[in-house]
Design a protein around this motif. Structure first.
Motif, mmCIF file in Angstrom:
data_model
loop_
_atom_site.group_PDB
_atom_site.id
_atom_site.type_symbol
_atom_site.label_atom_id
_atom_site.label_comp_id
_atom_site.label_asym_id
_atom_site.label_seq_id
_atom_site.Cartn_x
_atom_site.Cartn_y
_atom_site.Cartn_z
ATOM 1 N N LEU A 33 2.340 -7.005 1.299
ATOM 2 C CA LEU A 33 3.172 -5.941 0.727
ATOM 3 C C LEU A 33 2.303 -4.909 0.015
ATOM 4 C CD1 LEU A 33 5.849 -4.624 -0.125
ATOM 5 C CD2 LEU A 33 5.897 -6.201 -2.057
ATOM 6 N N ALA A 34 1.333 -5.357 -0.744
ATOM 7 C CA ALA A 34 0.456 -4.422 -1.451
ATOM 8 C C ALA A 34 -0.322 -3.559 -0.462
ATOM 9 C CB ALA A 34 -0.498 -5.186 -2.358
ATOM 10 N N ALA A 35 -0.831 -4.174 0.607
ATOM 11 C CA ALA A 35 -1.565 -3.406 1.617
ATOM 12 C C ALA A 35 -0.649 -2.428 2.339
ATOM 13 C CB ALA A 35 -2.218 -4.358 2.621
ATOM 14 N N SER A 36 0.559 -2.867 2.645
ATOM 15 C CA SER A 36 1.516 -1.997 3.322
ATOM 16 C C SER A 36 1.919 -0.820 2.432
ATOM 17 C CB SER A 36 2.744 -2.813 3.721
ATOM 18 O OG SER A 36 3.692 -2.004 4.338
ATOM 19 N N HIS A 37 2.071 -1.081 1.147
ATOM 20 C CA HIS A 37 2.426 -0.006 0.213
ATOM 21 C C HIS A 37 1.290 1.013 0.098
ATOM 22 C CE1 HIS A 37 4.492 1.925 -3.083
ATOM 23 N NE2 HIS A 37 3.392 1.843 -3.806
ATOM 24 N N ARG A 38 0.055 0.516 0.027
ATOM 25 C CA ARG A 38 -1.097 1.439 -0.021
ATOM 26 C C ARG A 38 -1.166 2.286 1.249
ATOM 27 N NH1 ARG A 38 -3.546 -3.016 -2.299
ATOM 28 N NH2 ARG A 38 -4.478 -3.624 -0.309
ATOM 29 N N ASN A 39 -0.910 1.667 2.393
ATOM 30 C CA ASN A 39 -0.930 2.404 3.655
ATOM 31 C C ASN A 39 0.154 3.474 3.664
ATOM 32 O OD1 ASN A 39 -1.596 3.028 6.375
ATOM 33 N ND2 ASN A 39 0.093 1.734 7.060
ATOM 34 N N TYR A 40 1.330 3.145 3.192
ATOM 35 C CA TYR A 40 2.432 4.110 3.155
ATOM 36 C C TYR A 40 2.107 5.270 2.217
ATOM 37 C CZ TYR A 40 7.176 5.917 2.612
ATOM 38 O OH TYR A 40 8.285 6.726 2.576
ATOM 39 N N GLN A 41 1.531 4.960 1.067
ATOM 40 C CA GLN A 41 1.146 6.025 0.135
ATOM 41 C C GLN A 41 0.065 6.918 0.734
ATOM 42 O OE1 GLN A 41 0.058 4.037 -3.517
ATOM 43 N NE2 GLN A 41 2.004 4.643 -4.455
ATOM 44 N N LYS A 42 -0.893 6.299 1.426
ATOM 45 C CA LYS A 42 -1.970 7.072 2.041
ATOM 46 C C LYS A 42 -1.422 8.002 3.113
ATOM 47 C CE LYS A 42 -4.618 5.217 5.020
ATOM 48 N NZ LYS A 42 -5.541 4.352 5.750
ATOM 49 N N LEU A 43 -0.509 7.491 3.937
ATOM 50 C CA LEU A 43 0.091 8.330 4.977
ATOM 51 C C LEU A 43 0.948 9.448 4.376
ATOM 52 C CD1 LEU A 43 1.166 5.766 7.697
ATOM 53 C CD2 LEU A 43 -0.607 7.497 7.864
ATOM 54 N N ALA A 44 1.606 9.173 3.275
ATOM 55 C CA ALA A 44 2.456 10.189 2.654
ATOM 56 C C ALA A 44 1.629 11.328 2.060
ATOM 57 C CB ALA A 44 3.326 9.558 1.572
ATOM 58 N N GLN A 45 0.386 11.069 1.705
ATOM 59 C CA GLN A 45 -0.475 12.102 1.125
ATOM 60 C C GLN A 45 -1.050 13.047 2.181
ATOM 61 O OE1 GLN A 45 -0.884 12.571 -2.143
ATOM 62 N NE2 GLN A 45 0.424 10.814 -2.595
ATOM 63 N N VAL A 46 -1.129 12.596 3.418
ATOM 64 C CA VAL A 46 -1.706 13.416 4.493
ATOM 65 C C VAL A 46 -0.640 14.377 5.001
ATOM 66 C CG1 VAL A 46 -2.742 13.344 6.790
ATOM 67 C CG2 VAL A 46 -3.287 11.556 5.130
ATOM 68 N N PRO A 47 -0.915 15.682 4.967
ATOM 69 C CA PRO A 47 0.118 16.640 5.382
ATOM 70 C C PRO A 47 0.398 16.654 6.884
ATOM 71 C CG PRO A 47 -1.867 17.786 4.652
ATOM 72 C CD PRO A 47 -2.099 16.337 4.425
ATOM 73 N N THR A 48 -0.509 16.145 7.685
ATOM 74 C CA THR A 48 -0.305 16.188 9.142
ATOM 75 C C THR A 48 0.382 14.936 9.688
ATOM 76 O OG1 THR A 48 -2.504 15.253 9.493
ATOM 77 C CG2 THR A 48 -2.315 17.672 9.461
ATOM 78 N N THR A 49 0.802 14.036 8.816
ATOM 79 C CA THR A 49 1.459 12.808 9.260
ATOM 80 C C THR A 49 2.850 13.133 9.786
ATOM 81 O OG1 THR A 49 0.271 11.566 7.572
ATOM 82 C CG2 THR A 49 2.183 10.508 8.555
ATOM 83 N N SER A 50 3.164 12.546 10.918
ATOM 84 C CA SER A 50 4.483 12.801 11.506
ATOM 85 C C SER A 50 5.546 11.935 10.823
ATOM 86 C CB SER A 50 4.455 12.492 13.005
ATOM 87 O OG SER A 50 4.308 11.110 13.216
ATOM 88 N N ALA A 51 6.770 12.350 11.019
ATOM 89 C CA ALA A 51 7.888 11.595 10.445
ATOM 90 C C ALA A 51 7.976 10.205 11.062
ATOM 91 C CB ALA A 51 9.189 12.350 10.646
ATOM 92 N N ARG A 52 7.602 10.098 12.321
ATOM 93 C CA ARG A 52 7.636 8.795 12.996
ATOM 94 C C ARG A 52 6.634 7.837 12.353
ATOM 95 N NH1 ARG A 52 5.121 5.980 17.124
ATOM 96 N NH2 ARG A 52 6.536 4.735 18.414
ATOM 97 N N ASP A 53 5.425 8.307 12.058
ATOM 98 C CA ASP A 53 4.417 7.457 11.421
ATOM 99 C C ASP A 53 4.876 7.011 10.035
ATOM 100 O OD1 ASP A 53 2.782 7.678 13.618
ATOM 101 O OD2 ASP A 53 1.600 9.344 12.776
ATOM 102 N N LEU A 54 5.475 7.932 9.291
ATOM 103 C CA LEU A 54 5.997 7.576 7.967
ATOM 104 C C LEU A 54 7.125 6.554 8.076
ATOM 105 C CD1 LEU A 54 6.065 10.876 5.908
ATOM 106 C CD2 LEU A 54 4.755 8.821 5.456
ATOM 107 N N SER A 55 7.968 6.723 9.080
ATOM 108 C CA SER A 55 9.077 5.793 9.264
ATOM 109 C C SER A 55 8.583 4.391 9.614
ATOM 110 C CB SER A 55 10.005 6.307 10.359
ATOM 111 O OG SER A 55 11.055 5.411 10.581
ATOM 112 N N VAL A 56 7.576 4.312 10.445
ATOM 113 C CA VAL A 56 7.004 3.010 10.814
ATOM 114 C C VAL A 56 6.361 2.361 9.590
ATOM 115 C CG1 VAL A 56 5.186 1.910 12.173
ATOM 116 C CG2 VAL A 56 6.700 3.571 13.236
ATOM 117 N N ALA A 57 5.621 3.138 8.807
ATOM 118 C CA ALA A 57 4.976 2.600 7.610
ATOM 119 C C ALA A 57 6.025 2.156 6.583
ATOM 120 C CB ALA A 57 4.044 3.637 6.993
ATOM 121 N N GLN A 58 7.086 2.922 6.447
ATOM 122 C CA GLN A 58 8.145 2.555 5.523
ATOM 123 C C GLN A 58 8.850 1.277 5.981
ATOM 124 O OE1 GLN A 58 11.381 5.301 5.230
ATOM 125 N NE2 GLN A 58 12.088 4.451 3.278
#
Length: 97
Positions: free
Chosen positions: A34-59
């Motif tokens: 869970l901690a690793a998944s949360h860090r990954n989600y936060q990292k993806l959310a900080q990148v402006p070029t991340t697609s909504a699909r990638d954010l949805s998968v990480a979430q």
């Protein structure tokens, strides 16, 4: 009297301890995931070029691990309740004279 204590120990106290132990054993690796998944989600959310699909998968991955941690935590709590019921039963047995 000794038979009642033995029955409470084997049928209530020990299964409660076992449930707590098994749930705790599976809780800690899930907590790390869970901690690793949360860090990954936060990292993806900080990148402006991340697609909504990638954010949805990480979430979804984070939500999955969060739900698993919740379920294992409930297992620990329920094992503790079963253990406490057994100990209470042993403590409230009438004293032998």
């Amino acid at each position: 009297m000794k038979l009642r204590i033995l029955a409470l120990l084997t049928l209530v106290v020990l299964p409660g301890i076992a449930a707590m132990g098994i749930s705790t054993y599976y809780l800690f690796p899930e907590w790390v995931a869970l901690a690793a998944s949360h860090r990954n989600y936060q990292k993806l959310a900080q990148v402006p070029t991340t697609s909504a699909r990638d954010l949805s998968v990480a979430q979804s991955a984070e939500t999955r691990h969060r739900l698993n941690c919740f379920a294992e935590g409930i297992g620990v709590l329920l094992g503790g309740v079963i253990f406490a019921i057994g100990v209470h039963g042993i403590c409230t047995l009438p004293q032998q004279r």
